[in-house]
Design a protein around this motif. Structure first.
Motif, short mmCIF file in Angstrom:
data_model
loop_
_atom_site.label_atom_id
_atom_site.label_comp_id
_atom_site.label_asym_id
_atom_site.label_seq_id
_atom_site.Cartn_x
_atom_site.Cartn_y
_atom_site.Cartn_z
N ALA A 65 0.83 -1.21 0.00
CA ALA A 65 0.00 0.00 0.00
C ALA A 65 0.87 1.26 0.00
CB ALA A 65 -0.93 -0.01 1.22
N ALA A 66 1.98 1.22 0.74
CA ALA A 66 2.88 2.37 0.77
C ALA A 66 3.51 2.59 -0.60
CB ALA A 66 3.95 2.15 1.84
N GLN A 67 3.89 1.48 -1.28
CA GLN A 67 4.47 1.60 -2.62
C GLN A 67 3.45 2.20 -3.60
OE1 GLN A 67 5.75 -2.35 -3.59
NE2 GLN A 67 7.59 -2.25 -2.29
N MET A 68 2.19 1.73 -3.47
CA MET A 68 1.15 2.26 -4.37
C MET A 68 0.92 3.74 -4.13
SD MET A 68 -1.78 -0.64 -4.77
CE MET A 68 -1.45 -2.14 -5.70
N GLN A 69 0.99 4.16 -2.87
CA GLN A 69 0.80 5.57 -2.56
C GLN A 69 1.88 6.41 -3.20
OE1 GLN A 69 -1.93 6.80 -0.78
NE2 GLN A 69 -1.14 8.72 -1.66
N VAL A 70 3.12 5.89 -3.19
CA VAL A 70 4.22 6.60 -3.86
C VAL A 70 3.96 6.70 -5.35
CG1 VAL A 70 6.68 6.48 -4.43
CG2 VAL A 70 5.91 5.96 -2.10
N GLN A 71 3.46 5.59 -5.95
CA GLN A 71 3.17 5.61 -7.38
C GLN A 71 2.01 6.55 -7.71
OE1 GLN A 71 2.53 1.46 -8.07
NE2 GLN A 71 4.71 0.93 -8.08
N VAL A 72 1.03 6.63 -6.78
CA VAL A 72 -0.08 7.58 -6.98
C VAL A 72 0.44 9.01 -6.94
CG1 VAL A 72 -2.18 8.51 -5.93
CG2 VAL A 72 -1.88 6.04 -6.14
N ASP A 73 1.31 9.30 -5.97
CA ASP A 73 1.87 10.64 -5.86
C ASP A 73 2.69 11.00 -7.09
OD1 ASP A 73 0.68 10.80 -3.39
OD2 ASP A 73 2.50 10.25 -2.27
N ALA A 74 3.28 9.97 -7.73
CA ALA A 74 4.09 10.22 -8.93
C ALA A 74 3.23 10.24 -10.19
CB ALA A 74 5.18 9.14 -9.05
N GLY A 75 1.92 10.03 -10.06
CA GLY A 75 1.03 10.06 -11.21
C GLY A 75 1.01 8.79 -12.00
N MET A 76 1.52 7.69 -11.44
CA MET A 76 1.58 6.42 -12.16
C MET A 76 0.34 5.55 -11.91
SD MET A 76 5.57 5.53 -11.32
CE MET A 76 5.44 3.92 -12.09
N ARG A 77 -0.42 5.84 -10.87
CA ARG A 77 -1.60 5.05 -10.54
C ARG A 77 -2.75 5.97 -10.14
NH1 ARG A 77 -1.41 -0.38 -9.94
NH2 ARG A 77 0.62 -1.40 -9.80
N TYR A 78 -3.95 5.39 -10.17
CA TYR A 78 -5.11 6.11 -9.67
C TYR A 78 -5.14 6.05 -8.15
CZ TYR A 78 -6.76 5.95 -14.50
OH TYR A 78 -6.87 6.10 -15.85
N GLU A 79 -5.71 7.07 -7.54
CA GLU A 79 -5.78 7.12 -6.07
C GLU A 79 -6.67 6.01 -5.52
OE1 GLU A 79 -6.75 10.32 -2.47
OE2 GLU A 79 -7.14 10.83 -4.58
N SER A 80 -7.67 5.61 -6.31
CA SER A 80 -8.58 4.55 -5.85
C SER A 80 -7.83 3.24 -5.62
CB SER A 80 -9.71 4.34 -6.86
OG SER A 80 -9.18 3.97 -8.12
N GLU A 81 -6.77 3.01 -6.41
CA GLU A 81 -6.00 1.78 -6.24
C GLU A 81 -5.25 1.78 -4.90
OE1 GLU A 81 -5.02 0.62 -10.89
OE2 GLU A 81 -3.59 1.85 -9.77
N ALA A 82 -4.71 2.92 -4.52
CA ALA A 82 -4.03 3.02 -3.23
C ALA A 82 -5.02 2.88 -2.08
CB ALA A 82 -3.28 4.34 -3.14
N LEU A 83 -6.21 3.50 -2.26
CA LEU A 83 -7.22 3.39 -1.21
C LEU A 83 -7.65 1.93 -1.03
CD1 LEU A 83 -9.44 6.51 -2.05
CD2 LEU A 83 -7.76 6.27 -0.19
N LEU A 84 -7.79 1.22 -2.13
CA LEU A 84 -8.17 -0.19 -2.07
C LEU A 84 -7.08 -1.01 -1.37
CD1 LEU A 84 -10.44 -2.09 -2.96
CD2 LEU A 84 -9.19 -2.49 -5.07
N ALA A 85 -5.82 -0.69 -1.63
CA ALA A 85 -4.71 -1.41 -0.99
C ALA A 85 -4.70 -1.15 0.52
CB ALA A 85 -3.39 -0.98 -1.61
N HIS A 86 -4.93 0.12 0.91
CA HIS A 86 -4.99 0.43 2.34
C HIS A 86 -6.16 -0.29 3.02
CE1 HIS A 86 -1.75 3.31 2.64
NE2 HIS A 86 -2.22 4.01 1.60
#
Length: 431
Positions: free
Chosen positions: A168-189
């Motif tokens: 989830a932390a890795q996805m949040q970094v990718q979201v902040d970098a514009g590589m993923r949607y925020e919904s994906e990080a929220l789902l991981a959390h």
């Protein structure tokens, strides 16, 4: 301010509770040792065995005489009756007796058979104690495996929760970098929180199983048990070929509960003889004493006495109605029925345990393969996640399948081992 004070109080209390806990490492061997020494059920049946031995010692006393010694004083005022029916007025009678004597009574009809029955009951109590010990230790082993599986469950969920937190932390970094949607990080959390909830559920189950195990082992409740067996492996305690060609008659001869039941049947048959053959045997009574007898102060003379009798007693009520004989006939019939029921139960128990072992072995093979495949799939998903090439739902699904296959394997191995120990006891072995 109040919330801070409450927080400090809660932390202090938790610290005090944790400080009072003593961590007790435990494994299968320790369970077996503590179970035999501390289990209250085993101690209870050992005490019952001691009671049966005490009853046997009491039954052996029937042939020993009673010895007495001492002095007696007698004083009578008023009217007394003479031997031929005459009355004497203003009597003042006193005497003194001092001596040593014995009284003995031998009721051969009851004494002999009661002693023989007590010997059989004492031997049966030994087998009852062994039966109780096997059941108690088997219960301890099953509870230990449940406790161990709960601990491994908790460890597995803790590992997945930490792993999911990292993802989830890795996805949040990718979201902040514009590589993923925020919904994906929220789902991981959200998935991380779900795994933490499951981890807490397994901890609750672990606490429950730990309490059961401490109760069976009669341990201090302030202890915290930790299983040192970190890996569950199948224990092959019986030969599958021998079990499939098992002769049930040989099992019956080795089961302690059947030995106890047969001895109890013999004891009832022996006790019954007290009201059949025993009625033909006489009762012998002997008594004697030697003493000085006379006035309290003077004229004490040596006095001796011997009494004896050999009597045949004929209880007409027992001869006509035969109530005691019928009562023992009913007890004997019930005991024989109980023996047949026990044999049927043993046969069904062995058959059931044998099939449980076979099914558990198949489950182990299937679950082991599934766990290996799921672990490899999860590892690949994690590697792709680091590159941002995997969907969060795919990772969640891989984690779910991995944990389920791992738990399936743990449950199968635990079921196999519990059934294996149960089969050892069912076939007449002792723990």
């Amino acid at each position: 301010m109040k919330s801070r004070i409450l927080l400090l109080v809660a932390l202090s209390l938790s610290f005090l509770v944790s400080a009072q806990e003593t961590v007790q490492s435990i494994d299968l061997e320790t369970c077996l040792q503590l179970g035999g020494a501390n289990n209250l059920t085993i101690q209870e049946y050992k005490q019952k065995q001691e009671l049966a031995l005490a009853d046997l010692a009491s039954a052996k006393e029937w042939w020993l005489p009673e010895v007495y010694a001492g002095i007696q004083l007698h004083q009578l005022w008023g009217k007394a009756m003479n031997g031929n029916g005459l009355f004497f007025e203003d009597v003042n009678r006193q005497n003194f007796w001092g001596g040593l004597g014995f009284n003995a009574s031998w009721d051969f009809g009851k004494g002999i058979y009661t002693k023989q029955a007590a010997e059989l009951k004492a031997e049966a109590a030994q087998y009852d104690s062994q039966t109780a010990q096997n059941k108690a230790i088997l219960n301890i082993l099953e509870t230990y495996y449940d406790f161990m599986v709960s601990q491994l469950y908790a460890d597995a969920y803790a590992q997945l929760a930490n792993q999911s937190d990292t993802i989830a932390a890795q996805m949040q970094v990718q979201v902040d970098a514009g590589m993923r949607y925020e919904s994906e990080a929220l789902l991981a959390h959200s998935n991380t929180n779900h795994l933490k909830i499951e981890q807490l559920n397994t901890r609750m189950e672990l606490i429950t199983q730990s309490a059961k195990l401490m109760e069976l082992l009669n341990l201090n409740p302030s202890m915290k048990l930790v299983a040192t067996d970190s890996v569950l492996v199948p224990l092959r305690l019986t030969d599958a070929t021998a079990v499939s060609t098992l002769d049930f008659s040989s099992v019956y001869e080795s089961r302690p509960e059947l030995k106890s039941a047969e001895l109890s049947l013999q004891a009832l048959t022996t006790e019954k003889k007290s009201f059949t053959t025993g009625l033909l045997l006489p009762e012998l009574r002997l008594g004697s004493y030697g003493s000085y007898f006379g006035d309290v102060v003077y004229n004490l003379d040596p006095t001796s006495q011997i009494n004896g009798s050999l009597m045949w007693r004929v209880p007409l009520g027992q001869l006509i109605y035969k109530g005691d004989k019928k009562r023992f006939d009913s007890k004997i019939a019930l005991q024989r029925t109980s023996i047949l029921q026990t044999k049927a139960h043993i046969s069904a128990e062995i058959t059931c345990l044998r099939e449980q072992i076979n099914i558990a072995q198949m489950q182990i093979n299937i679950a082991k393969e599934a766990s290996t495949l799921a672990q490899e799939a999860l590892s690949q998903c994690i590697q792709r996640q680091a590159l941002g090439l995997v969907n969060p739902l795919e990772i969640m699904q891989a984690q779910e399948i991995f944990i389920e296959s791992k738990l399936d394997h743990l449950q199968a191995v635990a079921a196999y081992n519990k059934a294996s120990y149960g089969l050892v006891v069912a076939m007449g072995g002792n723990l």
